[in-house]
Design a protein around this motif. Structure first.
Motif, PDB file in Angstrom:
ATOM      1  N   LYS A  60      -4.632 -32.585 -11.891  1.00  0.00           N
ATOM      2  CA  LYS A  60      -4.417 -33.466 -11.375  1.00  0.00           C
ATOM      3  C   LYS A  60      -5.456 -34.214 -11.241  1.00  0.00           C
ATOM      4  O   LYS A  60      -5.312 -35.422 -10.808  1.00  0.00           O
ATOM      5  CB  LYS A  60      -3.189 -33.881 -10.629  1.00  0.00           C
ATOM      6  CG  LYS A  60      -1.865 -33.316 -10.548  1.00  0.00           C
ATOM      7  CD  LYS A  60      -1.117 -33.019  -9.153  1.00  0.00           C
ATOM      8  CE  LYS A  60       0.196 -33.376  -9.876  1.00  0.00           C
ATOM      9  NZ  LYS A  60       1.334 -33.314  -8.203  1.00  0.00           N
ATOM     10  N   ARG A  61      -6.496 -33.916 -10.673  1.00  0.00           N
ATOM     11  CA  ARG A  61      -7.949 -34.281 -10.576  1.00  0.00           C
ATOM     12  C   ARG A  61      -8.064 -35.541 -11.433  1.00  0.00           C
ATOM     13  O   ARG A  61      -8.569 -36.752 -11.844  1.00  0.00           O
ATOM     14  CB  ARG A  61      -9.268 -33.307 -11.160  1.00  0.00           C
ATOM     15  CG  ARG A  61      -8.283 -32.190  -9.764  1.00  0.00           C
ATOM     16  CD  ARG A  61      -8.796 -32.912  -8.265  1.00  0.00           C
ATOM     17  NE  ARG A  61     -10.227 -33.230  -8.615  1.00  0.00           N
ATOM     18  CZ  ARG A  61     -11.516 -32.410  -7.679  1.00  0.00           C
ATOM     19  NH1 ARG A  61     -10.990 -31.054  -7.645  1.00  0.00           N
ATOM     20  NH2 ARG A  61     -12.380 -32.943  -7.175  1.00  0.00           N
ATOM     21  N   GLN A  63      -6.392 -39.021 -14.035  1.00  0.00           N
ATOM     22  CA  GLN A  63      -5.697 -40.028 -13.619  1.00  0.00           C
ATOM     23  C   GLN A  63      -4.172 -40.194 -14.153  1.00  0.00           C
ATOM     24  O   GLN A  63      -3.259 -40.646 -14.197  1.00  0.00           O
ATOM     25  CB  GLN A  63      -6.007 -40.942 -13.466  1.00  0.00           C
ATOM     26  CG  GLN A  63      -5.335 -42.318 -12.555  1.00  0.00           C
ATOM     27  CD  GLN A  63      -5.576 -43.888 -12.726  1.00  0.00           C
ATOM     28  OE1 GLN A  63      -7.240 -43.959 -12.554  1.00  0.00           O
ATOM     29  NE2 GLN A  63      -4.447 -44.926 -13.313  1.00  0.00           N
ATOM     30  N   ARG A  66      -2.367 -37.151 -13.391  1.00  0.00           N
ATOM     31  CA  ARG A  66      -1.356 -36.986 -12.174  1.00  0.00           C
ATOM     32  C   ARG A  66      -0.394 -37.648 -12.120  1.00  0.00           C
ATOM     33  O   ARG A  66       0.572 -38.021 -11.552  1.00  0.00           O
ATOM     34  CB  ARG A  66      -2.384 -37.992 -10.971  1.00  0.00           C
ATOM     35  CG  ARG A  66      -2.207 -38.015  -9.921  1.00  0.00           C
ATOM     36  CD  ARG A  66      -3.241 -38.191  -8.778  1.00  0.00           C
ATOM     37  NE  ARG A  66      -4.461 -38.940  -9.415  1.00  0.00           N
ATOM     38  CZ  ARG A  66      -5.608 -39.466  -9.901  1.00  0.00           C
ATOM     39  NH1 ARG A  66      -6.139 -38.102  -9.486  1.00  0.00           N
ATOM     40  NH2 ARG A  66      -6.250 -40.274  -9.947  1.00  0.00           N
ATOM     41  N   ASP A  67      -0.353 -39.118 -13.287  1.00  0.00           N
ATOM     42  CA  ASP A  67       0.868 -40.323 -13.128  1.00  0.00           C
ATOM     43  C   ASP A  67       1.923 -39.852 -14.809  1.00  0.00           C
ATOM     44  O   ASP A  67       3.142 -39.830 -13.074  1.00  0.00           O
ATOM     45  CB  ASP A  67      -0.249 -41.234 -14.472  1.00  0.00           C
ATOM     46  CG  ASP A  67      -0.813 -42.392 -13.306  1.00  0.00           C
ATOM     47  OD1 ASP A  67      -1.140 -42.179 -11.798  1.00  0.00           O
ATOM     48  OD2 ASP A  67      -1.445 -43.438 -13.633  1.00  0.00           O
ATOM     49  N   ASP A  70       3.737 -37.059 -11.583  1.00  0.00           N
ATOM     50  CA  ASP A  70       4.640 -38.178 -10.727  1.00  0.00           C
ATOM     51  C   ASP A  70       5.745 -38.360 -10.960  1.00  0.00           C
ATOM     52  O   ASP A  70       6.424 -38.250 -10.208  1.00  0.00           O
ATOM     53  CB  ASP A  70       3.302 -39.056  -9.206  1.00  0.00           C
ATOM     54  CG  ASP A  70       1.608 -38.482  -8.791  1.00  0.00           C
ATOM     55  OD1 ASP A  70       2.000 -37.289  -8.767  1.00  0.00           O
ATOM     56  OD2 ASP A  70       1.246 -38.689  -8.564  1.00  0.00           O
ATOM     57  N   TRP A 133      -9.225 -39.885 -20.090  1.00  0.00           N
ATOM     58  CA  TRP A 133      -8.323 -39.452 -18.700  1.00  0.00           C
ATOM     59  C   TRP A 133      -8.571 -39.875 -17.507  1.00  0.00           C
ATOM     60  O   TRP A 133      -8.135 -39.599 -16.778  1.00  0.00           O
ATOM     61  CB  TRP A 133      -8.353 -38.173 -19.262  1.00  0.00           C
ATOM     62  CG  TRP A 133      -7.412 -37.418 -20.141  1.00  0.00           C
ATOM     63  CD1 TRP A 133      -7.391 -37.951 -20.909  1.00  0.00           C
ATOM     64  CD2 TRP A 133      -7.138 -36.315 -20.555  1.00  0.00           C
ATOM     65  NE1 TRP A 133      -6.753 -37.047 -22.320  1.00  0.00           N
ATOM     66  CE2 TRP A 133      -6.903 -36.217 -21.843  1.00  0.00           C
ATOM     67  CE3 TRP A 133      -8.701 -35.385 -20.408  1.00  0.00           C
ATOM     68  CZ2 TRP A 133      -6.604 -34.716 -22.411  1.00  0.00           C
ATOM     69  CZ3 TRP A 133      -8.272 -33.746 -21.223  1.00  0.00           C
ATOM     70  CH2 TRP A 133      -7.803 -33.955 -22.400  1.00  0.00           C
ATOM     71  N   TYR A 134      -9.458 -40.833 -17.287  1.00  0.00           N
ATOM     72  CA  TYR A 134      -9.881 -41.463 -16.005  1.00  0.00           C
ATOM     73  C   TYR A 134     -10.008 -40.755 -14.384  1.00  0.00           C
ATOM     74  O   TYR A 134      -9.798 -40.447 -14.114  1.00  0.00           O
ATOM     75  CB  TYR A 134      -8.601 -42.326 -15.825  1.00  0.00           C
ATOM     76  CG  TYR A 134      -8.760 -43.534 -16.614  1.00  0.00           C
ATOM     77  CD1 TYR A 134      -9.213 -44.089 -16.707  1.00  0.00           C
ATOM     78  CD2 TYR A 134      -7.165 -43.265 -17.592  1.00  0.00           C
ATOM     79  CE1 TYR A 134      -9.181 -45.703 -18.099  1.00  0.00           C
ATOM     80  CE2 TYR A 134      -6.974 -44.206 -18.997  1.00  0.00           C
ATOM     81  CZ  TYR A 134      -8.128 -45.137 -18.578  1.00  0.00           C
ATOM     82  OH  TYR A 134      -7.541 -46.506 -19.773  1.00  0.00           O
ATOM     83  N   TYR A 135     -11.550 -39.557 -14.636  1.00  0.00           N
ATOM     84  CA  TYR A 135     -11.568 -39.013 -13.973  1.00  0.00           C
ATOM     85  C   TYR A 135     -12.954 -39.401 -13.547  1.00  0.00           C
ATOM     86  O   TYR A 135     -14.369 -38.615 -14.112  1.00  0.00           O
ATOM     87  CB  TYR A 135     -11.675 -36.841 -13.858  1.00  0.00           C
ATOM     88  CG  TYR A 135     -11.936 -36.942 -12.943  1.00  0.00           C
ATOM     89  CD1 TYR A 135     -12.447 -37.212 -11.534  1.00  0.00           C
ATOM     90  CD2 TYR A 135     -12.397 -35.694 -13.402  1.00  0.00           C
ATOM     91  CE1 TYR A 135     -12.731 -36.508 -10.565  1.00  0.00           C
ATOM     92  CE2 TYR A 135     -12.630 -34.524 -12.079  1.00  0.00           C
ATOM     93  CZ  TYR A 135     -12.507 -34.962 -10.404  1.00  0.00           C
ATOM     94  OH  TYR A 135     -12.989 -34.483  -9.706  1.00  0.00           O
ATOM     95  N   ASP A 136     -13.275 -40.255 -13.105  1.00  0.00           N
ATOM     96  CA  ASP A 136     -15.106 -41.140 -12.599  1.00  0.00           C
ATOM     97  C   ASP A 136     -15.653 -40.634 -12.111  1.00  0.00           C
ATOM     98  O   ASP A 136     -17.101 -40.174 -12.339  1.00  0.00           O
ATOM     99  CB  ASP A 136     -15.032 -42.707 -11.529  1.00  0.00           C
ATOM    100  CG  ASP A 136     -14.157 -43.657 -12.192  1.00  0.00           C
ATOM    101  OD1 ASP A 136     -13.679 -43.399 -13.656  1.00  0.00           O
ATOM    102  OD2 ASP A 136     -13.501 -44.346 -11.421  1.00  0.00           O
TER     103      ASP A 136
END
Length: 269
Positions: A60-61, A63, A66-67, A70, A133-136
């Motif tokens: 879940k870290r 994005q 997480r999406d 959710d 996966w979008y984890y900046d």
């Protein structure tokens, strides 16, 4: 009256003792799951032909996950992917090496430990997945670790394009043009034939024009490739440039900017 008050006090005390004994939970109502701290913590993933069971809190870290989770919880379905081995969440476009590199580096960091030692290939895998996966936060950390390892310029170019690290492109092009060693055929095949040819042309055009040997100083003619000791070429008659390193660097810098506009326009925007 006093007897009734004593009875009430005694009853209240007994209820308080029972509530305290049960941890402050009313015994006549069913317990409810906490929205944040009650979770099915492990989820089954499939990458290629390998199954992994990973802590959902770690995933879940990112994005994308997480999406995903959710959305699944909002639908409130009893049957969700990832609960059993025969119904895993399939992750396309990822290799086993990439995912295992991510887990080996990120799991210790997730639980407040320092990142383990990793090589360029492993950090490159982490950078790729963090970009996809979008984890900046972890992505920026991977970029810094890769920069410490000082990858070869061609590796920097390929990885920069794959993971949108535009700031690596121009320095890598400059390194290829300025280094003493020629660009190899293997490097050319990775870059593409047209870019390979353009970089070789820039190397010939802007490399230092004089070289020293036992016979003295020679000036290179970029028109015909002949070495001379004069200000004009003995072979073709062209006027030869004087050795001006500062001017050459500026001209090469401008030429690389034009090269980026053709091959990597996103780096100039």
């Amino acid at each position: 009256m006093l007897s009734n008050m004593q009875t009430n006090e005694t009853g209240s005390s007994a209820e308080a003792q029972e509530e305290l004994h049960n941890g402050g939970v009313e015994t006549n109502s069913p317990p409810q799951r906490h929205t944040e701290f009650y979770t099915t913590t492990m989820v089954v993933l499939r990458i290629q032909k390998i199954l992994y069971k990973v802590d959902i809190r770690l995933l879940k870290r990112f994005q994308v996950f997480r999406d995903m989770f959710d959305t699944a919880s909002q639908h409130n379905t009893d049957k969700r992917e990832g609960l059993e081995d025969d119904d895993p969440i399939v992750l396309p476009g990822v290799t086993n090496f990439e995912f295992e590199s991510l887990l080996r580096i990120f799991e210790p960091m997730h639980f407040w430990e320092s990142a383990p030692t990793a090589d360029l290939k492993q950090w490159s895998a982490v950078l790729h997945l963090c970009t996809m996966w979008y984890y900046d936060q972890l992505r920026e950390h991977a970029i810094k670790e890769i920069e410490k390892l000082d990858p070869p310029p061609v590796d920097s170019i390929l990885l920069a394009r794959k993971c949108n690290v535009n700031k690596w492109l121009k320095p890598a092009y400059l390194r290829l043009c300025n280094r003493p060693e020629p660009i190899t055929a293997d490097e050319g095949s990775l870059l593409g034939i047209q870019l390979f040819a353009d970089l070789c042309h820039l190397r010939e055009k802007f490399r230092p024009v004089s070289s020293s040997n036992s016979s003295g100083s020679y000036v290179y003619c970029s028109s015909c490739g002949y070495n001379n000791k004069k200000s004009s070429c003995d072979n073709c008659g062209s006027t030869l440039p004087q050795n001006n390193t500062s001017s050459n660097n500026t001209n090469l810098d401008n030429a690389i900017d034009k090269l980026l506009e053709n091959y990597d326009p996103q780096a100039t925007s």
